[in-house]
Design a protein around this motif. Structure first.
Motif: not given
Length: 67
Positions: A53-67
């Motif tokens: 749960g806590p990691m999914l939010g961070r992972a989504r944010r990182i993917l948004e920033l990378a694209s």
């Protein structure tokens, strides 16, 4: 007659196994997960919501920033 019953049983068993594999594949694709790779080459995959749960939010944010 007995060989026909054996063949029918084998066909039903093979169909059941194939159906189970397809269902598991479909469910696995729908699940979100986080894979954490460490510097020594090891990896941990978090799939349960309470773990990831806590990691999914961070992972989504990182993917948004990378694209």
């Amino acid at each position: 007659m007995r060989s026909r019953n054996v063949l029918t049983g084998m066909l039903l068993g093979a169909g059941s196994v194939a159906g189970t594999l397809l269902l598991r594949r479909r469910l696995a694709r729908q699940r979100e997960r986080v894979d954490i790779y460490f510097g020594d080459g090891s990896m941990v995959s978090l799939t349960r919501p309470d773990e990831a749960g806590p990691m999914l939010g961070r992972a989504r944010r990182i993917l948004e920033l990378a694209s």
